[in-house]
Design a protein around this motif. Structure first.
Motif, PDB file in Angstrom:
ATOM      1  N   ASN A 264     -25.042  87.185 -18.105  1.00  0.00           N
ATOM      2  CA  ASN A 264     -24.977  86.221 -19.995  1.00  0.00           C
ATOM      3  C   ASN A 264     -26.270  86.374 -20.459  1.00  0.00           C
ATOM      4  OD1 ASN A 264     -23.909  84.120 -22.039  1.00  0.00           O
ATOM      5  ND2 ASN A 264     -25.460  83.580 -21.226  1.00  0.00           N
ATOM      6  N   ALA A 265     -27.014  86.702 -19.739  1.00  0.00           N
ATOM      7  CA  ALA A 265     -28.753  86.640 -20.150  1.00  0.00           C
ATOM      8  C   ALA A 265     -28.530  88.163 -20.684  1.00  0.00           C
ATOM      9  CB  ALA A 265     -29.736  86.750 -19.131  1.00  0.00           C
ATOM     10  N   ILE A 266     -28.287  89.324 -19.935  1.00  0.00           N
ATOM     11  CA  ILE A 266     -27.928  90.202 -20.718  1.00  0.00           C
ATOM     12  C   ILE A 266     -27.371  90.872 -21.851  1.00  0.00           C
ATOM     13  CG2 ILE A 266     -27.809  92.865 -19.138  1.00  0.00           C
ATOM     14  CD1 ILE A 266     -27.661  92.048 -16.583  1.00  0.00           C
ATOM     15  N   LYS A 267     -26.188  90.692 -21.423  1.00  0.00           N
ATOM     16  CA  LYS A 267     -25.723  90.636 -22.761  1.00  0.00           C
ATOM     17  C   LYS A 267     -26.123  89.945 -24.206  1.00  0.00           C
ATOM     18  CE  LYS A 267     -21.424  90.488 -20.282  1.00  0.00           C
ATOM     19  NZ  LYS A 267     -20.297  89.735 -19.883  1.00  0.00           N
ATOM     20  N   CYS A 268     -26.896  89.474 -23.383  1.00  0.00           N
ATOM     21  CA  CYS A 268     -27.048  88.055 -25.335  1.00  0.00           C
ATOM     22  C   CYS A 268     -28.784  88.852 -25.511  1.00  0.00           C
ATOM     23  CB  CYS A 268     -27.137  86.783 -25.326  1.00  0.00           C
ATOM     24  SG  CYS A 268     -25.675  86.131 -25.128  1.00  0.00           S
ATOM     25  N   GLN A 269     -29.416  89.902 -24.909  1.00  0.00           N
ATOM     26  CA  GLN A 269     -30.245  90.870 -25.671  1.00  0.00           C
ATOM     27  C   GLN A 269     -29.834  90.984 -26.722  1.00  0.00           C
ATOM     28  OE1 GLN A 269     -33.383  91.135 -23.784  1.00  0.00           O
ATOM     29  NE2 GLN A 269     -32.311  89.454 -22.354  1.00  0.00           N
ATOM     30  N   ARG A 270     -31.482  91.017 -27.017  1.00  0.00           N
ATOM     31  CA  ARG A 270     -31.198  91.621 -28.930  1.00  0.00           C
ATOM     32  C   ARG A 270     -31.513  93.167 -28.999  1.00  0.00           C
ATOM     33  NH1 ARG A 270     -35.495  88.661 -31.510  1.00  0.00           N
ATOM     34  NH2 ARG A 270     -36.176  88.012 -29.683  1.00  0.00           N
ATOM     35  N   ASN A 296     -34.936  86.584 -23.969  1.00  0.00           N
ATOM     36  CA  ASN A 296     -35.345  86.186 -25.467  1.00  0.00           C
ATOM     37  C   ASN A 296     -34.496  86.934 -26.116  1.00  0.00           C
ATOM     38  OD1 ASN A 296     -35.530  88.737 -23.891  1.00  0.00           O
ATOM     39  ND2 ASN A 296     -38.128  89.173 -25.235  1.00  0.00           N
ATOM     40  N   GLY A 297     -33.329  86.788 -26.230  1.00  0.00           N
ATOM     41  CA  GLY A 297     -32.121  86.965 -26.923  1.00  0.00           C
ATOM     42  C   GLY A 297     -31.960  86.747 -27.938  1.00  0.00           C
ATOM     43  N   VAL A 298     -30.514  87.174 -27.763  1.00  0.00           N
ATOM     44  CA  VAL A 298     -30.212  85.849 -29.766  1.00  0.00           C
ATOM     45  C   VAL A 298     -29.757  84.730 -29.854  1.00  0.00           C
ATOM     46  CG1 VAL A 298     -29.003  88.741 -29.735  1.00  0.00           C
ATOM     47  CG2 VAL A 298     -27.985  86.270 -28.789  1.00  0.00           C
ATOM     48  N   GLY A 299     -30.249  83.915 -29.021  1.00  0.00           N
ATOM     49  CA  GLY A 299     -29.916  82.359 -28.670  1.00  0.00           C
ATOM     50  C   GLY A 299     -28.338  82.115 -29.529  1.00  0.00           C
ATOM     51  N   MET A 300     -28.707  80.088 -30.018  1.00  0.00           N
ATOM     52  CA  MET A 300     -27.374  80.530 -30.564  1.00  0.00           C
ATOM     53  C   MET A 300     -27.760  78.980 -31.575  1.00  0.00           C
ATOM     54  SD  MET A 300     -25.389  78.814 -27.030  1.00  0.00           S
ATOM     55  CE  MET A 300     -26.237  79.695 -26.142  1.00  0.00           C
ATOM     56  N   GLY A 315     -18.147  83.187 -28.887  1.00  0.00           N
ATOM     57  CA  GLY A 315     -18.886  83.269 -29.871  1.00  0.00           C
ATOM     58  C   GLY A 315     -20.091  84.120 -30.572  1.00  0.00           C
ATOM     59  N   THR A 316     -21.140  84.500 -30.556  1.00  0.00           N
ATOM     60  CA  THR A 316     -21.929  85.280 -31.175  1.00  0.00           C
ATOM     61  C   THR A 316     -22.177  86.626 -29.718  1.00  0.00           C
ATOM     62  OG1 THR A 316     -24.085  84.191 -31.075  1.00  0.00           O
ATOM     63  CG2 THR A 316     -23.066  84.240 -32.882  1.00  0.00           C
ATOM     64  N   GLN A 317     -21.503  86.292 -28.520  1.00  0.00           N
ATOM     65  CA  GLN A 317     -22.088  86.779 -27.570  1.00  0.00           C
ATOM     66  C   GLN A 317     -21.359  88.729 -27.496  1.00  0.00           C
ATOM     67  OE1 GLN A 317     -22.038  85.050 -24.024  1.00  0.00           O
ATOM     68  NE2 GLN A 317     -20.788  86.717 -23.183  1.00  0.00           N
ATOM     69  N   HIS A 342     -30.704  75.435 -23.794  1.00  0.00           N
ATOM     70  CA  HIS A 342     -31.488  74.621 -24.389  1.00  0.00           C
ATOM     71  C   HIS A 342     -31.739  76.775 -25.585  1.00  0.00           C
ATOM     72  CE1 HIS A 342     -32.762  70.836 -22.545  1.00  0.00           C
ATOM     73  NE2 HIS A 342     -32.658  72.140 -21.540  1.00  0.00           N
ATOM     74  N   SER A 343     -31.688  75.914 -27.114  1.00  0.00           N
ATOM     75  CA  SER A 343     -31.185  77.922 -27.038  1.00  0.00           C
ATOM     76  C   SER A 343     -31.878  77.082 -28.721  1.00  0.00           C
ATOM     77  CB  SER A 343     -30.095  78.266 -26.814  1.00  0.00           C
ATOM     78  OG  SER A 343     -30.583  79.359 -27.580  1.00  0.00           O
ATOM     79  N   LYS A 344     -32.272  78.470 -29.330  1.00  0.00           N
ATOM     80  CA  LYS A 344     -31.897  79.005 -31.139  1.00  0.00           C
ATOM     81  C   LYS A 344     -32.020  80.148 -31.051  1.00  0.00           C
ATOM     82  CE  LYS A 344     -36.153  75.310 -31.686  1.00  0.00           C
ATOM     83  NZ  LYS A 344     -37.652  74.827 -32.561  1.00  0.00           N
ATOM     84  N   LYS A 345     -31.501  79.616 -32.283  1.00  0.00           N
ATOM     85  CA  LYS A 345     -30.972  81.632 -32.990  1.00  0.00           C
ATOM     86  C   LYS A 345     -31.759  82.580 -33.158  1.00  0.00           C
ATOM     87  CE  LYS A 345     -27.690  83.626 -34.440  1.00  0.00           C
ATOM     88  NZ  LYS A 345     -26.567  83.503 -33.579  1.00  0.00           N
ATOM     89  N   GLY A 346     -32.151  83.066 -32.381  1.00  0.00           N
ATOM     90  CA  GLY A 346     -33.143  84.399 -32.539  1.00  0.00           C
ATOM     91  C   GLY A 346     -33.917  84.386 -31.246  1.00  0.00           C
ATOM     92  N   GLU A 347     -34.110  83.128 -30.884  1.00  0.00           N
ATOM     93  CA  GLU A 347     -35.444  82.683 -30.269  1.00  0.00           C
ATOM     94  C   GLU A 347     -35.027  82.730 -28.770  1.00  0.00           C
ATOM     95  OE1 GLU A 347     -37.729  79.506 -31.377  1.00  0.00           O
ATOM     96  OE2 GLU A 347     -37.465  80.350 -33.392  1.00  0.00           O
ATOM     97  N   GLY A 348     -33.506  83.295 -28.129  1.00  0.00           N
ATOM     98  CA  GLY A 348     -33.166  83.289 -26.698  1.00  0.00           C
ATOM     99  C   GLY A 348     -32.473  81.715 -26.590  1.00  0.00           C
TER     100      GLY A 348
END
Length: 363
Positions: A264-270, A296-300, A315-317, A342-348
């Motif tokens: 999941n962490a790999i796929k959600c990288q920016r 430090n990927g796309v976050g949600m 989702g956005t993944q 724990h996540s924020k959009k654009g902050e991983g």
């Protein structure tokens, strides 16, 4: 009403005749003056209810029922007794040797209702056995299907991936390079979907096993495995493992949990992020293992966080089947573990997993 076959066992012929005369218009009656005769009838007829006198010269009714319970466990047994032996009756009822007992001389209405209730009990058990047999048949079919997915379908896919790797290695893509890339992506995706399906099945059905877990080796082997996936070569992995206490758990499911967190962490990288990184921290103590995977990927958004563990929610993944985090949660339920995000959009995103230590189950 369906014909009910009733077997009545008594050492007195007069009682047998009386019972048959009183109930033959309602049921199909079989009578036996001895245990041997009763067992012979049971061997050749489908009996729905067995009724026996308690006091017989060769064997008591309770002892006879103990025999029939072993050979014919699904037939309800009604005991007729003309004297009170509370201890014997209570033990027989508690151990399931008898369905009900009635004092002699019997009340015809009471005995009639007891036979009907016993027959209903017999039908319910019979229907349940049939449903179990149907479920077992369906389960066997599902097992064969998953085996086919895991072996027969993945074998040609593995061959196709091997051929594509050779084509790339030997530089034979030529002018049709983009087509080869598309084919490679499709085959990789198909392999991933099958892998996720098999993983979901095994997570839901396999028995939990406990063994000593070495997190350091496990994490690095998974990182090595994922280092060959698309985009992961650009990612910096930071691993901190503190195994303060020996940890015992289900290695199969724990590997699924960590693998899906990494995936999941790999796929959600920016793509535009120059410093892609994934931090993995694991600490074990006498009570639990704490696993943290942060990127430090796309976050949600917060609304998306509430649904990421739903099956098939993407989702956005980018990419994926939407099953990875659902399978992770299913595995944690089997382990009595928990997960928080724990996540924020654009902050991983940061996933925190806790799994109880089970040293009492160590091999």
């Amino acid at each position: 009403m369906s014909e009910i076959n009733v077997l009545y066992v008594d050492d007195e012929q007069q009682n047998l005749n009386s019972f048959k005369a009183g109930f033959r218009s309602r049921y199909r009656i079989f009578t036996a003056i001895s245990v041997a005769a009763a067992l012979e009838i049971l061997s050749r007829e489908e009996i729905h209810v067995i009724i026996s006198d308690q006091r017989m010269p060769e064997i008591t009714g309770v002892e006879f029922f103990k025999i029939t319970k072993v050979q014919y466990p699904h037939i309800p047994r009604v005991l007729l007794t003309g004297y009170t032996d509370v201890g014997v009756l209570a033990e027989a009822v508690n151990q399931g040797d008898i369905y009900r007992y009635i004092t002699k001389p019997w009340n015809e209405l009471e005995l009639h209702n007891s036979i009907l209730n016993a027959y209903d009990h017999y039908k319910i058990n019979r229907d349940l056995r049939e449903k179990i047999a149907e479920l077992q048949k369906a389960n066997d079919g599902l097992n064969r299907f998953v085996y086919s997915l895991s072996h027969e379908l993945r074998a040609p896919i593995a061959s196709a991936i091997g051929i594509l790797d050779l084509v790339k290695l030997e530089g034979k893509t030529g002018d049709s390079g983009e087509y080869w890339k598309l084919m490679d992506a499709c085959v990789q995706k198909l392999d991933y979907y099958i892998s996720q399906t098999v993983q979901f099945y095994k997570t839901a059905r396999f028995k939990v096993e406990h063994e000593q877990i070495g997190f350091e080796a496990l994490v690095h082997s998974l990182i090595s495995l994922y280092s060959t996936s698309n985009g992961s070569k650009e990612i910096s992995f930071k691993v901190e493992v503190d195994e303060a206490e020996v940890f015992y758990g289900d290695k199969f499911r724990i590997e699924i949990v960590i693998a899906n967190l990494l995936s999941n962490a790999i796929k959600c990288q920016r793509p535009e992020e120059p410093d892609k990184k994934i931090d993995i921290r694991i600490h074990t103590d006498a009570n639990e293992a704490s696993i943290i995977v942060a990127d430090n990927g796309v976050g949600m958004e917060e609304a998306e966080q509430a649904r990421i563990f739903d099956p098939f929610f993407k989702g956005t993944q980018p990419g994926g089947l939407g099953l990875g985090l659902y399978i992770l949660q299913e595995a944690l339920e089997k382990l009595n573990g928990s997960v928080a995000v724990h996540s924020k959009k654009g902050e991983g995103a940061r996933f925190e997993v806790n799994i109880p230590n089970s040293p009492q189950h160590k091999e």
